[in-house]
Design a protein around this motif. Structure first.
Motif, PDB file in Angstrom:
ATOM      1  N   ALA A  71       0.820  -1.207   0.000  1.00 56.72           N
ATOM      2  CA  ALA A  71       0.000   0.000   0.000  1.00 56.72           C
ATOM      3  C   ALA A  71       0.855   1.258   0.000  1.00 56.72           C
ATOM      4  N   THR A  72       0.253   2.313  -0.499  1.00 57.75           N
ATOM      5  CA  THR A  72       0.861   3.636  -0.439  1.00 57.75           C
ATOM      6  C   THR A  72       0.243   4.411   0.725  1.00 57.75           C
ATOM      7  N   ILE A  73       1.109   4.960   1.589  1.00 59.94           N
ATOM      8  CA  ILE A  73       0.633   5.765   2.714  1.00 59.94           C
ATOM      9  C   ILE A  73       1.209   7.171   2.557  1.00 59.94           C
ATOM     10  N   PRO A  74       0.408   8.118   2.084  1.00 60.64           N
ATOM     11  CA  PRO A  74       0.914   9.486   1.929  1.00 60.64           C
ATOM     12  C   PRO A  74       1.433  10.051   3.250  1.00 60.64           C
ATOM     13  N   GLU A  75       2.597  10.663   3.187  1.00 58.62           N
ATOM     14  CA  GLU A  75       3.244  11.173   4.398  1.00 58.62           C
ATOM     15  C   GLU A  75       2.342  12.127   5.174  1.00 58.62           C
ATOM     16  N   GLU A  76       1.592  12.963   4.458  1.00 58.82           N
ATOM     17  CA  GLU A  76       0.764  13.974   5.123  1.00 58.82           C
ATOM     18  C   GLU A  76      -0.443  13.373   5.845  1.00 58.82           C
ATOM     19  N   LEU A  77      -0.736  12.088   5.602  1.00 59.50           N
ATOM     20  CA  LEU A  77      -1.884  11.434   6.242  1.00 59.50           C
ATOM     21  C   LEU A  77      -1.472  10.553   7.416  1.00 59.50           C
ATOM     22  N   ILE A  78      -0.185  10.567   7.753  1.00 58.75           N
ATOM     23  CA  ILE A  78       0.288   9.821   8.923  1.00 58.75           C
ATOM     24  C   ILE A  78      -0.020  10.654  10.168  1.00 58.75           C
ATOM     25  N   VAL A  79      -0.890  10.116  11.017  1.00 61.91           N
ATOM     26  CA  VAL A  79      -1.348  10.848  12.200  1.00 61.91           C
ATOM     27  C   VAL A  79      -1.285   9.946  13.420  1.00 61.91           C
ATOM     28  N   GLU A  80      -1.379  10.565  14.582  1.00 63.08           N
ATOM     29  CA  GLU A  80      -1.366   9.798  15.818  1.00 63.08           C
ATOM     30  C   GLU A  80      -2.792   9.517  16.271  1.00 63.08           C
ATOM     31  N   GLY A  81      -3.042   9.497  17.579  1.00 60.68           N
ATOM     32  CA  GLY A  81      -4.338   9.040  18.050  1.00 60.68           C
ATOM     33  C   GLY A  81      -4.324   7.520  18.111  1.00 60.68           C
ATOM     34  N   ALA A  82      -5.450   6.891  17.798  1.00 61.53           N
ATOM     35  CA  ALA A  82      -5.522   5.433  17.853  1.00 61.53           C
ATOM     36  C   ALA A  82      -4.634   4.807  16.784  1.00 61.53           C
ATOM     37  N   TYR A 141      -2.655  -3.420   1.407  1.00 59.99           N
ATOM     38  CA  TYR A 141      -3.946  -2.763   1.635  1.00 59.99           C
ATOM     39  C   TYR A 141      -4.807  -3.577   2.598  1.00 59.99           C
ATOM     40  N   ARG A 142      -4.705  -4.899   2.519  1.00 61.82           N
ATOM     41  CA  ARG A 142      -5.457  -5.729   3.462  1.00 61.82           C
ATOM     42  C   ARG A 142      -4.943  -5.521   4.888  1.00 61.82           C
ATOM     43  N   ASN A 143      -3.623  -5.391   5.048  1.00 61.60           N
ATOM     44  CA  ASN A 143      -3.066  -5.078   6.364  1.00 61.60           C
ATOM     45  C   ASN A 143      -3.640  -3.774   6.905  1.00 61.60           C
ATOM     46  N   LEU A 144      -3.753  -2.774   6.035  1.00 64.05           N
ATOM     47  CA  LEU A 144      -4.310  -1.486   6.460  1.00 64.05           C
ATOM     48  C   LEU A 144      -5.766  -1.651   6.891  1.00 64.05           C
ATOM     49  N   MET A 145      -6.525  -2.472   6.179  1.00 70.23           N
ATOM     50  CA  MET A 145      -7.909  -2.731   6.563  1.00 70.23           C
ATOM     51  C   MET A 145      -7.970  -3.396   7.939  1.00 70.23           C
ATOM     52  N   GLU A 146      -7.066  -4.335   8.171  1.00 72.10           N
ATOM     53  CA  GLU A 146      -7.019  -5.016   9.469  1.00 72.10           C
ATOM     54  C   GLU A 146      -6.661  -4.037  10.582  1.00 72.10           C
ATOM     55  N   LEU A 147      -5.645  -3.228  10.346  1.00 67.23           N
ATOM     56  CA  LEU A 147      -5.235  -2.248  11.358  1.00 67.23           C
ATOM     57  C   LEU A 147      -6.326  -1.207  11.611  1.00 67.23           C
ATOM     58  N   MET A 148      -7.015  -0.802  10.559  1.00 68.04           N
ATOM     59  CA  MET A 148      -8.083   0.195  10.683  1.00 68.04           C
ATOM     60  C   MET A 148      -9.188  -0.272  11.624  1.00 68.04           C
ATOM     61  N   ILE A 149      -9.523  -1.555  11.562  1.00 68.66           N
ATOM     62  CA  ILE A 149     -10.606  -2.086  12.387  1.00 68.66           C
ATOM     63  C   ILE A 149     -10.102  -2.630  13.712  1.00 68.66           C
ATOM     64  N   ILE A 150      -9.069  -3.451  13.681  1.00 67.20           N
ATOM     65  CA  ILE A 150      -8.651  -4.196  14.877  1.00 67.20           C
ATOM     66  C   ILE A 150      -8.111  -3.274  15.960  1.00 67.20           C
ATOM     67  N   VAL A 151      -7.273  -2.299  15.578  1.00 67.89           N
ATOM     68  CA  VAL A 151      -6.752  -1.346  16.572  1.00 67.89           C
ATOM     69  C   VAL A 151      -7.165   0.083  16.234  1.00 67.89           C
ATOM     70  N   SER A 152      -8.102   0.228  15.299  1.00 68.97           N
ATOM     71  CA  SER A 152      -8.656   1.525  14.909  1.00 68.97           C
ATOM     72  C   SER A 152      -7.576   2.511  14.459  1.00 68.97           C
ATOM     73  N   ASP A 153      -6.589   2.008  13.712  1.00 67.50           N
ATOM     74  CA  ASP A 153      -5.446   2.822  13.310  1.00 67.50           C
ATOM     75  C   ASP A 153      -5.886   3.971  12.400  1.00 67.50           C
ATOM     76  N   ASN A 154      -5.631   5.192  12.842  1.00 64.09           N
ATOM     77  CA  ASN A 154      -6.060   6.367  12.085  1.00 64.09           C
ATOM     78  C   ASN A 154      -5.248   6.583  10.818  1.00 64.09           C
ATOM     79  N   THR A 155      -3.957   6.258  10.853  1.00 64.36           N
ATOM     80  CA  THR A 155      -3.140   6.396   9.647  1.00 64.36           C
ATOM     81  C   THR A 155      -3.592   5.410   8.582  1.00 64.36           C
ATOM     82  N   ALA A 156      -3.823   4.166   8.976  1.00 63.31           N
ATOM     83  CA  ALA A 156      -4.332   3.165   8.030  1.00 63.31           C
ATOM     84  C   ALA A 156      -5.665   3.620   7.450  1.00 63.31           C
TER      85      ALA A 156
END
Length: 259
Positions: A67-78, A92-107
């Protein structure tokens, strides 16, 4: 416990928190308990569910590519991505997993960028969501200060969950199975599941929280029973009362499922 009793007990809990905003939708087949199900709430991280749905549709041919993660969208929080040393090759599937499982805001931001807000909003409209809308990226406080936010309703959340829990919707069976796998691995268990350690009760859910806001939306399975549940709350003055309210509703649901 009959469903009518479940409804009575849920209403008692809601009434005990009448100084705050609470919205509940519980669906068991043809039976339903609905309370202010169309009221608009700040969505917090529950709005990551339509991003999950959109990712299966728009990124399906590259879910297992880097996956591509734009530098400007890397944020903290969850989440964990901003705190990991080095640059890991997330798919991209890893990002989907991180987005839900630990609510990763950057993902979540990376996936929202890859799908586009327009496509996620269009998908929600397509499946019948009338109040839900994404207007900003996660942790974008300047957008909030300028009047942009993400919104949803309990009824809309049920519609989104049903796309995962029922065949014949926007996802195929393989995608639905994968989405359930991800939702079941949710790491935040202090709301709807808080009062049970029964492994027979399976929660496929997504929580959400902001200052004064606590939500939990779920597909709950127990043996032959399947419930769709959305509890949205806001207006709290601390970080635990909202969670307690949702946990109490979760306990009544457990009692209903097991009796």
């Amino acid at each position: 416990m009959l469903f009518s009793q479940l409804a009575v007990e849920c209403q008692k809990i809601i009434n005990s928190y009448q100084d705050y905003q609470v919205s509940v939708a519980i669906i068991d087949g043809e039976q339903s308990f609905l309370y202010k199900e169309n009221q608009l709430f700040r969505a917090a991280s529950t709005i990551k569910i339509p991003i999950l749905l959109a990712s299966y549709l728009n990124l399906n041919d590259r879910l297992d590519t880097v996956a591509t993660i734009p530098e400007e969208l890397i944020v903290e929080g969850a989440g964990v991505i901003p705190f990991i040393t080095g640059k890991l090759p997330f798919t991209y599937r890893n990002l989907m997993e991180l987005m839900i499982i630990v609510s990763d805001n950057t993902a979540s931001n990376a996936l929202l960028h890859s799908n586009s807000m327009h496509h996620v909003n269009h998908l929600m409209q397509k499946i019948g969501c009338k109040g839900s809308k994404i207007e900003r990226y996660f942790m974008d406080e300047s957008a909030v200060q300028n009047g942009f936010d993400n919104y949803t309703t309990a009824k809309d959340m049920i519609l989104m969950l049903q796309q995962i829990g029922e065949p014949g919707g926007v996802l195929n069976d393989s995608q639905r199975s994968d989405a359930l796998r991800i939702l079941e691995n949710q790491q935040f268990e202090d709301m709807l599941p808080a009062y049970t350690f029964d492994e027979e009760i399976r929660y496929y859910h997504k929580t959400g929280g902001l200052t004064g806001v606590d939500h939990d939306v779920a597909i709950i399975n127990y043996r032959q029973k399947k419930l769709y549940v959305a509890v949205l709350t806001q207006g709290w003055n601390d970080g635990f009362t909202g969670k307690k309210c949702i946990a109490e509703i979760g306990k009544v649901i457990v009692d209903y499922l097991k009796e």
